[in-house]
Design an enzyme around this catalytic site. Structure first.
Site, short mmCIF file in Angstrom:
data_model
loop_
_atom_site.label_atom_id
_atom_site.label_comp_id
_atom_site.label_asym_id
_atom_site.label_seq_id
_atom_site.Cartn_x
_atom_site.Cartn_y
_atom_site.Cartn_z
N GLY A 22 0.78 -1.24 0.00
CA GLY A 22 0.00 0.00 0.00
C GLY A 22 0.81 1.28 0.00
O GLY A 22 0.29 2.34 0.37
N SER A 23 2.05 1.23 -0.48
CA SER A 23 2.83 2.48 -0.46
C SER A 23 2.32 3.47 -1.50
O SER A 23 2.41 4.69 -1.31
CB SER A 23 4.32 2.20 -0.65
OG SER A 23 4.60 1.76 -1.96
N ASN A 24 1.77 2.98 -2.61
CA ASN A 24 1.19 3.92 -3.59
C ASN A 24 -0.11 4.53 -3.06
O ASN A 24 -0.39 5.70 -3.32
CB ASN A 24 0.96 3.21 -4.94
CG ASN A 24 2.24 3.14 -5.74
OD1 ASN A 24 2.71 4.14 -6.27
ND2 ASN A 24 2.84 1.96 -5.80
N ARG A 75 -13.98 -16.44 -10.86
CA ARG A 75 -13.28 -15.15 -10.85
C ARG A 75 -14.28 -14.03 -11.17
O ARG A 75 -14.26 -12.96 -10.56
CB ARG A 75 -12.18 -15.19 -11.91
CG ARG A 75 -11.44 -13.87 -12.09
CD ARG A 75 -10.51 -13.94 -13.28
NE ARG A 75 -9.52 -14.99 -13.12
CZ ARG A 75 -8.43 -14.86 -12.40
NH1 ARG A 75 -8.19 -13.73 -11.77
NH2 ARG A 75 -7.57 -15.83 -12.29
N ILE A 102 -5.95 -10.63 -12.19
CA ILE A 102 -6.44 -10.39 -13.55
C ILE A 102 -7.93 -10.16 -13.43
O ILE A 102 -8.63 -10.87 -12.71
CB ILE A 102 -6.12 -11.61 -14.44
CG1 ILE A 102 -4.60 -11.72 -14.60
CG2 ILE A 102 -6.82 -11.50 -15.79
CD1 ILE A 102 -4.13 -13.00 -15.26
N HIS A 119 2.15 0.41 -12.85
CA HIS A 119 2.89 -0.82 -13.17
C HIS A 119 4.39 -0.51 -13.23
O HIS A 119 4.78 0.48 -13.86
CB HIS A 119 2.41 -1.37 -14.52
CG HIS A 119 3.09 -2.65 -14.90
ND1 HIS A 119 2.79 -3.86 -14.31
CD2 HIS A 119 4.08 -2.91 -15.80
CE1 HIS A 119 3.54 -4.81 -14.83
NE2 HIS A 119 4.34 -4.25 -15.74
N SER A 146 4.90 2.90 -15.27
CA SER A 146 3.84 3.42 -16.14
C SER A 146 2.54 3.50 -15.36
O SER A 146 2.27 2.66 -14.50
CB SER A 146 3.60 2.48 -17.33
OG SER A 146 4.79 2.23 -18.05
C1 GRF Z 1 4.07 -1.33 -7.15
O1 GRF Z 1 5.38 -1.55 -7.57
C2 GRF Z 1 3.16 -1.20 -8.34
O2 GRF Z 1 3.77 -0.62 -9.45
C3 GRF Z 1 2.82 -2.65 -8.64
O3 GRF Z 1 2.70 -3.26 -7.39
C4 GRF Z 1 3.51 -2.55 -6.44
C5 GRF Z 1 2.59 -2.16 -5.33
O4 GRF Z 1 3.29 -1.58 -4.26
N1 GRF Z 1 1.62 -2.76 -9.44
P1 GRF Z 1 2.49 -0.87 -3.07
O5 GRF Z 1 1.51 -1.92 -2.54
O6 GRF Z 1 1.79 0.31 -3.63
O7 GRF Z 1 3.52 -0.52 -2.07
#
Ligand code: GRF
Length: 228
Positions: A22-24, A75, A102, A119, A146
């Site tokens: 969850g860092s993003n 799914r 997916i 990504h 990206s």
């Molecule tokens: C990130 O590298 C993102 O690009 C990829 O999964 C990772 C998620 O990291 N899709 P976080 O959970 O946001 O720390």
């Protein structure tokens, strides 16, 4: 100076889907808390009840839901339930931030142009997993991240913006991932900001900025996105 101050825009209701760290998500929350991004977090959802992303959201009193895929027959059933909850939250944008599944084409069809993913590669290179390792194995001198609109094809939707970094001779999979992550944390909020400002669009699979089609993905330079 930013020619497009955010203060005039009403907060954009968003849902974030995350499977892990969850860092993003945290980067989006930080941008919002510091007044850089007008967001209203309606929901953080995960396919893992123990995901740290859920704890981050709870600590900020953001509603969360964890759905266990093993509790669904298919799914598609899982995805239909997940996106019904996302829709019920009132979110107008869905951000996939490390959501490691997916997605079913029918379940996500209503979200075309309203769902983005971050990504860790310079798409179209290295869709799927192990992107850092694959960039190193290929001998790439450049790597990156990206943000793209989500389509039913894995990591295959139209690319909006990218951050580029050099690959160093002594990079390992771990160091490359660690050096790229802070760029993801700038790239994702910068793209969400353009969406909140209603400057970004998707028309017939073509990304537009201020109604002008992008011929190349936008490029992150320092904190700002620029046309390539
Ligand atoms: C990130 O590298 C993102 O690009 C990829 O999964 C990772 C998620 O990291 N899709 P976080 O959970 O946001 O720390």
């Amino acid at each position: 100076m930013d020619p497009h101050p955010v203060t005039e825009h009403k907060p954009l209701p968003i849902a974030v889907l995350a499977s892990g760290r969850g860092s993003n998500l945290e980067a989006l929350m930080h941008a919002c808390n510091t007044g850089q991004l007008p967001l209203e977090f309606r929901l953080v959802a995960s396919d893992h009840a123990e995901a740290a992303a859920l704890r981050r959201a709870e600590s900020a009193a953001i509603p969360t839901v964890a759905l266990d895929p093993s509790g669904y027959r298919t799914r598609r059933d899982f995805d239909l339930d997940l996106f019904a909850r996302v829709a019920a939250s009132g979110a107008e944008l869905v951000v996939l931030a490390g959501f490691m599944r997916i997605l079913d084409a029918e379940a996500i069809a209503p979200w075309t142009g309203r769902m983005i993913n971050v990504h860790p590669s310079l798409l179209p290179r290295y869709r799927g997993l192990h992107t850092h390792r694959r960039a190193l194995e290929a001998g790439d001198h450049e790597h990156g991240a990206s943000v793209h609109f989500v389509s039913a094809e894995l990591d295959g939707g139209p690319v909006i913006a990218q951050a580029h970094i050099d690959v160093r001779a002594d990079d390992t999979e771990t160091t490359l991932a660690a050096r790229l992550l802070p760029f993801e944390h700038r790239l994702l909020p910068a793209v969400v900001k353009l969406i909140a400002e209603e400057r970004l669009g998707l028309h017939d699979a073509v990304v537009t900025l201020d109604t002008i089609p992008l011929e190349q993905p936008l490029r992150l330079v320092d904190q700002a996105l620029q046309r390539a």
